[in-house]
Design a protein around this motif. Structure first.
Motif, PDB file in Angstrom:
ATOM      1  N   PHE A 161      35.067  55.701  34.277  1.00 52.10           N
ATOM      2  CA  PHE A 161      35.475  55.162  32.986  1.00 52.10           C
ATOM      3  C   PHE A 161      34.251  54.634  32.250  1.00 52.10           C
ATOM      4  N   GLU A 215      39.679  50.196  30.481  1.00 55.54           N
ATOM      5  CA  GLU A 215      40.281  51.395  31.073  1.00 55.54           C
ATOM      6  C   GLU A 215      40.275  51.281  32.598  1.00 55.54           C
ATOM      7  N   ARG A 248      42.899  48.759  33.726  1.00 54.33           N
ATOM      8  CA  ARG A 248      44.225  49.363  33.548  1.00 54.33           C
ATOM      9  C   ARG A 248      44.525  50.325  34.693  1.00 54.33           C
ATOM     10  N   GLN A 249      43.548  51.124  35.071  1.00 53.20           N
ATOM     11  CA  GLN A 249      43.738  52.078  36.161  1.00 53.20           C
ATOM     12  C   GLN A 249      43.919  51.363  37.500  1.00 53.20           C
TER      13      GLN A 249
END
Length: 185
Positions: free
Chosen positions: A150, A155, A158-159
């Protein structure tokens, strides 16, 4: 001063250690050379050979310093933010590694539940090459691991929050961790 690979502040500490060691080898080489010169009154002696041999470890430190010089350590605040959501996984910070073609730098690399997740450093890098390189090495150990990179912390976080809770095989995870640790410069 011991510098732990993959720990917070690794790049900054490594730069200092390499600079100090480089300076030490230069000074030691000069002292050996001058000692031999003052003792024998000529440059053609064993002390000159020993002084020239100080170039070898000095060159190794110089290369390491050149690899690390353009890179910056992750800030403590950023590191704490990522550490808070990465519990249960193994987190490497200031992850600098090389292939035969490139020097690559990730701010964070997390191994958790059969996944290898990374945040690219802000410097201009070839994301596809890095992903292919990491995926190839990890898949040699276990094809069940997924590698994702990322460009933003958000991001990445979030993952991490969407990862499955299914834990990976501990033996394979240990092998993957050992492989990834061995890559760190």
């Amino acid at each position: 001063m011991r510098v732990e690979k993959g720990a917070e502040g690794y790049i900054g500490k490594r730069k200092k250690v390499d600079a100090i060691c480089l300076l030490f080898y230069i000074v030691l080489g000069i002292i050996i050379f001058l000692s031999g010169y003052f003792i024998t009154k000529t440059r053609a002696n064993i002390f000159t050979v020993l002084a020239v041999l100080m170039v070898l470890p000095g060159a190794k430190r110089m290369v390491a310093l050149c690899v690390m010089l353009p890179r910056k350590s992750v800030s403590h605040e950023r590191c704490e933010k990522i550490r808070a959501v990465a519990d249960g996984g193994t987190l490497y910070v200031d992850y600098v590694f090389t292939s035969t073609e490139k020097i690559m730098h990730l701010d964070f690399l997390l191994v958790k539940n059969g996944n290898v997740l990374g945040v690219l450093a802000s410097s201009k890098q070839d994301e596809d090459y890095i992903k292919k390189y990491l995926t190839g090495g990890v898949h040699k150990i276990s094809s069940h691991y997924h590698v994702s990179l990322f460009s933003e912390d958000d991001e990445f976080v979030r993952q991490i929050r969407h990862l499955s809770q299914k834990e990976a095989d501990k033996d394979k995870e240990k092998e993957v961790l050992e492989y990834l640790y061995s890559l760190i410069v």
